[in-house]
Write an enzyme that holds these catalytic residues in place. Structure first.
Site, PDB file in Angstrom:
ATOM      1  N   ASP A 178      -3.541 -24.391  19.587  1.00  0.00           N
ATOM      2  CA  ASP A 178      -4.840 -23.793  19.291  1.00  0.00           C
ATOM      3  C   ASP A 178      -5.834 -24.922  19.062  1.00  0.00           C
ATOM      4  O   ASP A 178      -5.603 -25.808  18.230  1.00  0.00           O
ATOM      5  CB  ASP A 178      -4.764 -22.920  18.036  1.00  0.00           C
ATOM      6  CG  ASP A 178      -3.966 -21.645  18.259  1.00  0.00           C
ATOM      7  OD1 ASP A 178      -3.809 -21.241  19.418  1.00  0.00           O
ATOM      8  OD2 ASP A 178      -3.499 -21.059  17.265  1.00  0.00           O
ATOM      9  N   ASP A 186      -3.262  -9.088  21.058  1.00  0.00           N
ATOM     10  CA  ASP A 186      -3.042  -9.283  19.622  1.00  0.00           C
ATOM     11  C   ASP A 186      -2.825  -7.929  18.957  1.00  0.00           C
ATOM     12  O   ASP A 186      -3.729  -7.366  18.333  1.00  0.00           O
ATOM     13  CB  ASP A 186      -4.251  -9.976  18.984  1.00  0.00           C
ATOM     14  CG  ASP A 186      -4.488 -11.373  19.521  1.00  0.00           C
ATOM     15  OD1 ASP A 186      -3.511 -12.030  19.913  1.00  0.00           O
ATOM     16  OD2 ASP A 186      -5.655 -11.800  19.547  1.00  0.00           O
TER      17      ASP A 186
END
Length: 258
Positions: free
Chosen positions: A11, A130
């Site tokens: 990330d 998600d």
């Protein structure tokens, strides 16, 4: 039999790799290119980079970083974040990425999946999702899709969305459990299995990896084709070789890196 893939996730925020728990309390971990080289040399099968603030900040992904990674490593990698159009996808692929991941954008504009698949082949288009456990009656699977880093609930059922995305042309689906993200307590097995059984494309488990045994379990019990790892290797507690040795000993087909 196809080997199971181990995929480090990096990330990226403001040009640095970061890691948090359930998308919060992020800490700086290092330079993305240096970490990419380390994991590539260490036996990773692929890498994935998420520019985690690009969409929220309404800016394009850092193409310079993508190009620098492509020059430095010799394994496939995917990138996501800040991709709004097919032209954005083209820039990423021309910079050296093999795959493009879409998430919140695809929820708002599902046709981007089909457009990308037509332009570059479905093998280049990854749907990231998600999901969070939910009692919303609109979500019969028990899992609801969220967007914008878990900030928005969509009312969309995770299994229905996975099927639709695969029908539109997604060549792979990354199932990132919001409930398990960063906890290092193990993957969301029920969720991963539901998605894997519902679609005919590879499914990547994401969120919750803390020990090599967690990967064995998600491959053997949840039918995942690949698994994403982050914190357990970013801390140096385990290496890719450590993970693959445990997988091999458990009978999981893998490309050994030692």
């Amino acid at each position: 039999m196809l080997t199971k893939r181990v995929i480090p996730c990096l990330d990226v925020r403001q040009g640095r790799v970061t890691k948090g728990v359930k998308f919060k309390n992020n800490i700086d971990l290092g330079d993305p290119v240096e970490m990419a080289v380390r994991y590539s040399d260490g036996g990773a099968d692929e890498l994935v980079f998420y520019d985690i603030t690009a969409s929220a900040e309404r800016r394009p992904i850092d193409i310079g970083m993508v190009a620098a990674v492509a020059r430095a490593i010799r394994i496939p990698f995917a990138v996501g974040g800040g991709i709004s159009t097919v032209a954005d996808m083209e820039r990423v692929i021309l910079a050296g990425a093999e795959k493009v991941s879409v998430n919140s954008l695809a929820v708002k504009n599902p046709s981007i999946i089909a457009e990308g698949a037509r332009a570059f082949g479905r093998q280049c288009i990854v749907l990231g999702m998600d999901p969070v456990k939910s009692d919303n009656p609109a979500c019969p699977s028990g899992y609801e899709i969220t967007t914008r880093g878990f900030r928005e609930f969509t009312g969309m059922d995770a299994v229905d969305w996975a099927r639709r995305a695969a029908d539109l042309g997604a060549g792979e689906i990354v199932v990132n459990s919001v409930d398990a993200d960063g906890t290092r307590a193990g993957f969301a097995l029920e969720l991963t299995r539901l998605i894997a059984e519902a679609v005919g494309v590879p499914v990547v488990a994401s969120g919750g990896a803390g020990r090599p045994e967690h990967l064995v379990t998600v491959f053997q019990e949840a039918a995942a084709d690949a698994a994403i790892v982050a914190g357990m290797i970013h801390t140096g507690e385990y290496t890719i070789a450590d993970i693959k040795r445990v997988m091999h000993a458990a009978g999981v087909p893998t490309r050994l890196s030692y």
